[in-house]
Design a protein around this motif. Structure first.
Motif, mmCIF file in Angstrom:
data_model
loop_
_atom_site.group_PDB
_atom_site.id
_atom_site.type_symbol
_atom_site.label_atom_id
_atom_site.label_comp_id
_atom_site.label_asym_id
_atom_site.label_seq_id
_atom_site.Cartn_x
_atom_site.Cartn_y
_atom_site.Cartn_z
ATOM 1 N N ASP A 1 42.099 -13.087 74.942
ATOM 2 C CA ASP A 1 41.348 -11.861 74.699
ATOM 3 C C ASP A 1 40.445 -11.464 75.851
ATOM 4 O OD1 ASP A 1 40.211 -9.815 72.681
ATOM 5 O OD2 ASP A 1 38.421 -10.913 73.306
ATOM 6 N N TYR B 1 42.487 -12.083 69.187
ATOM 7 C CA TYR B 1 41.813 -11.350 68.124
ATOM 8 C C TYR B 1 42.583 -10.066 67.808
ATOM 9 C CZ TYR B 1 37.960 -14.254 69.944
ATOM 10 O OH TYR B 1 37.179 -15.295 70.386
ATOM 11 N N VAL C 1 41.634 -7.386 65.980
ATOM 12 C CA VAL C 1 40.852 -6.152 66.072
ATOM 13 C C VAL C 1 40.789 -5.674 67.525
ATOM 14 C CG1 VAL C 1 38.527 -5.193 65.853
ATOM 15 C CG2 VAL C 1 39.501 -6.528 63.985
ATOM 16 N N ASN C 2 40.534 -6.586 68.450
ATOM 17 C CA ASN C 2 40.442 -6.161 69.843
ATOM 18 C C ASN C 2 41.803 -5.856 70.434
ATOM 19 O OD1 ASN C 2 38.403 -5.518 71.697
ATOM 20 N ND2 ASN C 2 38.950 -7.265 72.964
ATOM 21 N N ASN D 1 42.415 -12.130 60.895
ATOM 22 C CA ASN D 1 41.497 -11.571 61.891
ATOM 23 C C ASN D 1 41.769 -12.094 63.295
ATOM 24 O OD1 ASN D 1 38.688 -11.991 63.429
ATOM 25 N ND2 ASN D 1 38.538 -10.130 62.212
ATOM 26 N N LYS D 2 42.023 -13.408 63.410
ATOM 27 C CA LYS D 2 42.181 -13.972 64.750
ATOM 28 C C LYS D 2 42.881 -15.318 64.689
ATOM 29 C CE LYS D 2 37.415 -15.807 64.612
ATOM 30 N NZ LYS D 2 36.160 -15.963 65.364
ATOM 31 N N TYR E 1 34.270 -10.001 66.055
ATOM 32 C CA TYR E 1 34.782 -8.631 65.924
ATOM 33 C C TYR E 1 34.642 -8.161 64.472
ATOM 34 C CZ TYR E 1 36.580 -8.953 70.689
ATOM 35 O OH TYR E 1 36.681 -9.100 72.055
ATOM 36 N N ASP F 1 33.405 -5.829 61.525
ATOM 37 C CA ASP F 1 33.243 -4.384 61.403
ATOM 38 C C ASP F 1 33.129 -4.059 59.918
ATOM 39 O OD1 ASP F 1 33.277 -1.650 61.639
ATOM 40 O OD2 ASP F 1 35.180 -1.527 62.710
ATOM 41 N N TRP G 1 36.234 -0.785 70.302
ATOM 42 C CA TRP G 1 36.968 -1.610 69.326
ATOM 43 C C TRP G 1 36.466 -1.401 67.901
ATOM 44 C CZ3 TRP G 1 34.361 -4.878 66.171
ATOM 45 C CH2 TRP G 1 33.131 -5.412 66.591
ATOM 46 N N GLY G 2 35.211 -1.013 67.736
ATOM 47 C CA GLY G 2 34.663 -0.801 66.409
ATOM 48 C C GLY G 2 34.716 0.629 65.924
ATOM 49 N N ASN H 1 40.410 -5.225 76.099
ATOM 50 C CA ASN H 1 40.104 -3.855 75.669
ATOM 51 C C ASN H 1 39.370 -3.075 76.735
ATOM 52 O OD1 ASN H 1 37.819 -5.620 75.052
ATOM 53 N ND2 ASN H 1 36.867 -3.838 74.073
#
Length: 575
Positions: free
Chosen positions: A174, A181, A183-184, A244-245, A339, A341, A381-382, A556
């Motif tokens: 990442d 991850y 999300v990222n 998630n990861k 990460y 959110d 990312w969020g 990201n």
């Protein structure tokens, strides 16, 4: 060798004193050309452009009036030599300050940065060796195999109880750490896929020297696929939810990948991860249909995965990944990046947009209309709703949007971009970046690149050159026209980031860092506790490996750099 290193660092010390800040690669012949002189001298003065080959003056110009920066105590004067268009190698000379480093005026002048930023992903690959043929002196053995990953207690289900072993190899590390991850990966993949959609003709011929080259698929998509196949393994086949990861319980030390053999886990499924996954796989399905002969079944698998993820999110609309809460309930405790959110409207907007663009199914348009009037925001990312807006406009002719909705979205993007364009004259560095002190936070360079993407989209919608010129100012910012004087892309330019918070770059014993990685950039938050020489918003940057708050790298952050630099290269004839 020791003597060479001493000479190198003495050279860098001299360069660091340079008060002339500019894109360290140079300029396109017909594009704007601006250098910024950091000075306190308010006397009327000129500057010259001097040929690097024979020291002859080829252009004379006047510096602008002194301007005080609103983001630091620096004062600047602008050297604008846009009228000078002759290709060649030059430097800027200003009385009383160090000459600038040499720069080039030529076509494809940012090509080196454009290719390097994309190739940076290859060096982040997990589970495969990097051979010298492709990685040069940064070749290394394979890192974490991730073929025996454990279901963490937070992710346990009846079908997959705690301790169940699953396989989820591949993907990219990442950031400066060795974890992966979802999300990222979401915003990263969405940005790279969008770059391809917007400039497919350009990317179809771009080569980056990676193992898959020549397989009939563009290199940018080959790189995306390496992470996509990992993402697909992160979906629970029993219910469509997405973990998630994939991570160690704690961060590895500053060692090479694969040195440690600690257990790896997948963590709790969450709404944000699942919707990000749905968006990415829906967009991938749309793009990879074009490559069904080379990649049989991949587009169909992606669409199936996207639909399943969307259904899980509908049934689980508010599952937050809260690592603190997880650690109070389960073991082992997890201390790697969260990460987390707690707001999922933006992910819902983006996922619905991608699913609608891919399937044309009206149920997704119904969901979209819940969000379509929300304000435009810069993607991170969020907050990924902006990616959905770009997708709707990119595919507007093929979608069942009303003309009023399309025009509203177009006005939203143009109004957003206009605010950036209008701020340039008041900026001491004449860039979009730095419109306010808020631009300088963790990963500030990704703000600069994402602002550039917004401006590129405004250009694509309007064909108004002012947006393209404005986007170029932010590429210039990243490559050296900034208050620090650094080019923030490793391995590019004369004075670039040398000591990123990046485990392979620290541990490999090679002086130069792994190339093509974008440092985070100035961040007055200084969350790492390192000792910074400069503390003001636009100068608060430390080129030391301890500085994860200003000098880490992350996938990201590289993605918008890939988009911006390659878009500028693709559109250079329009500048």
């Amino acid at each position: 060798m020791k003597h060479a290193l001493i000479v190198f660092f003495l050279m860098m010390s001299v360069i660091a004193k340079s008060q002339v800040r500019m894109n360290q690669l140079g300029f396109y012949p017909n594009a704007p050309k601006v250098a910024i002189v950091v000075t306190k001298d308010s006397a009327d003065a000129g500057f010259t452009i001097v040929s690097a080959s024979n020291n002859k003056v080829v252009y004379n110009g006047k510096l602008s009036a002194l301007q005080h920066s609103s983001n630091s105590s620096l004062q600047t004067r602008t050297a604008d030599f846009s009228k000078f268009k002759t290709p060649g190698k030059y430097f800027v000379a200003v009385k009383g300050v160090e000459n600038s480093y040499p720069f080039t005026i030529s076509k494809n002048v940012n090509y080196v940065a454009a290719v390097a930023s994309l190739k940076g992903y290859y060096y982040q690959r997990v589970s495969m060796p990097l051979y010298e043929k492709y990685a040069g002196k940064w070749a290394r053995p394979a890192g974490h195999p991730d073929t025996a990953v454990l279901i963490h207690a937070s992710a346990a289900t009846t079908e997959r109880p705690e301790g169940t072993v699953i396989s989820c190899p591949g993907g990219w590390y990442d950031a400066g750490d060795y974890n992966k991850y979802i999300v990222n990966s979401g915003i990263t993949m969405g940005t790279l896929l969008s770059a391809y959609e917007d400039f497919s003709g350009y990317f179809d011929t771009l080569k980056t020297n990676i193992p898959e080259e020549g397989n009939g698929v563009p290199d940018i998509l080959n790189e995306v696929i390496y992470n996509l196949r990992w993402m697909l393994t992160m979906q629970d086949p029993n219910d469509g939810g997405v973990y998630n990861k994939c991570t160690n319980a704690a961060f590895d030390g500053m060692v090479m990948p694969g040195v440690t053999k600690l257990p790896r886990y997948v963590l709790q499924k969450g709404t944000a991860a699942t919707l990000d996954f749905a968006a990415v796989t829906a967009q991938a399905a749309r793009i990879f249909k074009k490559f069904s002969a080379q990649l049989p079944g991949l587009a169909d698998s992606c669409e199936k995965a996207a639909l399943a993820a969307w259904q899980w999110a509908l049934k689980n609309p508010n599952v937050r990944y809260d690592q603190n809460a997880i650690n109070k309930q389960f073991s082992p405790k997890i201390t790697t990046g969260g990460y987390g959110d707690g707001r999922f409207v933006d992910e819902g907007c983006w996922a619905a947009a991608e699913l609608f663009a891919t399937t044309k199914d009206g149920q997704y348009l119904y969901e979209l209309r819940k969000y379509i009037n929300d304000p435009m925001t810069l993607p991170n990312w969020g907050n990924v709703s902006g990616l959905g807006i770009y997708t709707l406009l990119r595919n507007s002719k093929a979608l069942d949007l009303s003309s009023s909705e399309t025009e509203m979205l177009k006005r939203k993007v143009l109004s957003f971009a206009n605010a950036y364009v209008e701020a340039i004259p008041s900026n001491a560095f004449k860039t979009v970046m730095g419109k306010s002190k808020a631009d300088f936070n963790w990963g500030s360079n990704s703000n600069a690149a994402n602002q550039g993407i917004a401006l590129i989209n405004a250009y694509l919608l309007s064909k108004d050159k002012k947006y393209l010129d404005a986007a170029l100012t932010n590429l210039d910012y990243i490559l050296g026209r900034n208050a620090t004087g650094y080019c923030f892309l490793t391995g590019v330019g004369t004075k670039s980031t040398m000591n990123p918070h990046h485990r392979p770059s620290v541990a490999d014993g090679i002086v130069e860092p792994v190339p093509g990685l974008l440092a985070g950039g100035p961040n007055p938050g200084r969350q790492d506790g390192c000792k910074y020489e400069f503390l003001e918003p636009e100068t608060c940057y430390l080129d030391e490996s301890c500085s994860y708050a200003s000098n880490e790298i992350a996938i990201n952050w590289n993605a918008p750099m890939v988009y911006l630099s390659n878009a500028i290269e693709a559109l250079q004839d329009k500048l």
